[in-house]
Scaffold this motif. Structure first.
Motif, short mmCIF file in Angstrom:
data_model
loop_
_atom_site.label_atom_id
_atom_site.label_comp_id
_atom_site.label_asym_id
_atom_site.label_seq_id
_atom_site.Cartn_x
_atom_site.Cartn_y
_atom_site.Cartn_z
N THR A 13 0.83 -1.21 0.00
CA THR A 13 0.00 0.00 0.00
C THR A 13 0.87 1.25 0.00
N ARG A 28 -5.88 3.11 0.97
CA ARG A 28 -6.73 2.22 1.76
C ARG A 28 -8.21 2.58 1.60
N TYR A 30 -9.56 4.02 -1.06
CA TYR A 30 -9.95 3.53 -2.39
C TYR A 30 -10.23 2.03 -2.34
N ASN A 31 -9.35 1.29 -1.66
CA ASN A 31 -9.52 -0.15 -1.55
C ASN A 31 -10.84 -0.47 -0.84
N HIS A 40 -12.12 -6.98 -5.05
CA HIS A 40 -11.16 -7.28 -3.99
C HIS A 40 -9.78 -7.49 -4.61
N PHE A 41 -8.78 -6.93 -3.96
CA PHE A 41 -7.41 -7.07 -4.42
C PHE A 41 -6.77 -8.25 -3.69
N LEU A 48 -2.42 -6.80 1.91
CA LEU A 48 -2.79 -6.51 0.54
C LEU A 48 -1.54 -6.29 -0.30
N TYR A 50 -0.49 -5.33 -4.45
CA TYR A 50 -1.04 -4.79 -5.70
C TYR A 50 -0.09 -5.10 -6.84
N ASP A 54 -3.24 -3.38 -11.06
CA ASP A 54 -3.95 -2.69 -9.97
C ASP A 54 -3.54 -1.22 -9.91
N PHE A 58 -5.87 2.11 -10.11
CA PHE A 58 -5.85 3.22 -9.17
C PHE A 58 -5.51 4.54 -9.88
#
Length: 157
Positions: A13, A28, A30-31, A40-41, A48, A50, A54, A58
């Protein structure tokens, strides 16, 4: 034959925040909104991670959200549709899933409640039985004492 296997880099992150020029709390957030919409990522070892894809999602979200009068929720929906992130589910299916998930706990609660009630009834029967036995023993002791008292009185005369 030689095969080339490429390993896609995974980002945390904080790294995604640095790449996008955002704060980690914004990533976070945005997630959270993506998760609210069913996207879900990947999680590895409880954290998490990415991928490059991903990050591009974003980045697109950041670009769309920057438009005037564009709310974050609308931007998330737009990006989700653009990247085909949300599977086609009708409201009826989601409502059925929601109903099923609510019914299962209710059924479990009823089952547990009936088990507890049965155990309480069994305990109550045991207590009543023990109380009767104690009462009978006390009565027998009193009768025994009264017999000895009677015998003592008779012998003393």
């Amino acid at each position: 034959m030689l095969r080339v296997i490429t390993i896609e880099k995974e980002y945390t992150t904080d790294e995604v925040a640095d790449i996008l020029g955002l704060s980690p709390s914004t990533v976070r957030k945005y997630n959270f909104y993506f998760a609210k919409n069913g996207v879900h990522f990947t999680k590895k070892q409880g954290r998490l991670v990415y991928t490059n894809d991903d990050i591009s999602i974003f980045h697109e979200l950041k670009k769309i959200h920057a438009a005037p009068k564009m709310t974050l929720e609308k931007a998330i929906i737009t990006v989700s549709k653009k990247f085909n992130l949300v599977p086609d589910t009708s409201d009826n299916i989601s409502n059925k899933k929601h109903t099923i998930t609510q019914e299962q706990p209710e059924a479990q609660i009823k089952e547990v409640q009936s088990y507890i009630d049965a155990k309480f009834e069994e305990r109550e029967r045991q207590l009543i039985s023990m109380a009767r036995e104690i009462r009978a023993l006390k009565k027998a002791q009193q009768q025994k004492k009264s017999f000895y008292n009677w015998l003592k009185i008779l012998l003393d005369k």
